[in-house]
Design an enzyme around this catalytic site. Sequence first.
Site, PDB file in Angstrom:
ATOM      1  N   ASP A 116     -30.219 110.461  29.608  1.00 22.35           N
ATOM      2  CA  ASP A 116     -29.570 109.197  29.256  1.00 22.35           C
ATOM      3  C   ASP A 116     -29.776 108.165  30.373  1.00 22.35           C
ATOM      4  OD1 ASP A 116     -28.054 110.847  30.877  1.00 22.35           O
ATOM      5  OD2 ASP A 116     -26.124 110.266  30.012  1.00 22.35           O
ATOM      6  N   ARG A 117     -29.729 108.635  31.625  1.00 20.41           N
ATOM      7  CA  ARG A 117     -29.959 107.723  32.746  1.00 20.41           C
ATOM      8  C   ARG A 117     -31.418 107.256  32.744  1.00 20.41           C
ATOM      9  NH1 ARG A 117     -27.631 110.976  37.830  1.00 20.41           N
ATOM     10  NH2 ARG A 117     -28.183 109.065  38.979  1.00 20.41           N
ATOM     11  N   ILE A 171     -26.794 111.271  22.459  1.00 20.91           N
ATOM     12  CA  ILE A 171     -25.747 112.298  22.393  1.00 20.91           C
ATOM     13  C   ILE A 171     -25.167 112.510  23.792  1.00 20.91           C
ATOM     14  CG2 ILE A 171     -25.228 114.681  21.738  1.00 20.91           C
ATOM     15  CD1 ILE A 171     -27.696 114.583  19.893  1.00 20.91           C
TER      16      ILE A 171
END
Lengths: 211, 211
Positions: B78-79, B9
């Site tokens: 996300d990283r 997301i």
Amino acid sequence: MASIVLCDIGNSFLHFYYAGRIWRENPNNISLKKPHIPIYYISVNPNFEKKLLDSHKTCINLEKFIQLQGVYQGLGIDRKAACKAISNGVIVDAGSAITIDIMEDNQHVGGYILPGISSYQHLYQCISPALHVPLDLSVNLYAPPRSTKEAISFGILKSIILMLKHTTQTKKMYFTGGDGKFFAKYFENSIFDNTLIFKGMQQALKENNII
Amino acid sequence: MASIVLCDIGNSFLHFYYAGRIWRENPNNISLKKPHIPIYYISVNPNFEKKLLDSHKTCINLEKFIQLQGVYQGLGIDRKAACKAISNGVIVDAGSAITIDIMEDNQHVGGYILPGISSYQHLYQCISPALHVPLDLSVNLYAPPRSTKEAISFGILKSIILMLKHTTQTKKMYFTGGDGKFFAKYFENSIFDNTLIFKGMQQALKENNII
């Protein structure tokens, strides 16, 4: 030169020059100048220009008198004026945008535009609330960042400085604008001169025998 | 791996992975997934996360299962997930922001953040209406720009590419994200892999014996 006022109308402020002194004014709070002293101005912001014209009778737009040799289409009048002030070198005007212009033998040979520091900072906030952090303007530019604050500060400053170093090579650099002094310190062959645009305007006044 | 759905997301879209296929969905129009298939997800956007949770019963947040060795404080999930997918190299996730992360021997040694291409473009428009021009993504990066369109395109692309070249040196580069393919072509030792985050999520699932 004490008999006229010079004014550079930007996208944030109006910058004035009179009798060797420079200062800036908020466009919504322009102080009334003496009516017998003409104001020679340039403007990149029609709204702020209107505010000056509405409050002052004798304002002369210098735009058509500022001629600059070069092939760049649509160069802003403030950039043209600054370029008029030098014959050879790179001009960096670091404000809400950072404009970089290259002069060779009185010819403008090209230039480019980066966002200014505060514009970058605002942009990160818009991308994600997680990126809404204060900047660290003394971040180490030679080690990988280890926090969001460092990561953003590094991204902004190093990308701007790398671009400038890549452009300047052996050329002399002339810094102006609100963040000009800050960036000038990263370059050996540089000077900071916040009167560059006014010097260019004076040059145009002379060339056109206006004063 | 066909028995679960993976979801990343982000701040613009939800990206899904199922049975080797990836696709993205608008957060305001999430398609209904089969109720018996669990969705393992990560999220950097609480509002969009809520939209997924409101419409789907079996969603498991993978965040606490994604452990990454390194000293960076506050690295986005996300990283972290993308970094889990590789042992050595530079990961460039080019979306609304461009994140750059450096991995050495399964350790995250640092990273930084630049605005994405579309974010830059939006920013120039905000600085001045005169800078509201379309980009030229094929602008010559080796000659001084000669128009506003070139000046902005050059400013955006060259500053990003210079930063990446400065970071990568001899390291292998892994590009992902909407503009990943575009940037990958500027680098010899690079691959484009739009499943990097999902590979990292799968790695975390394995490490934690979830699947």
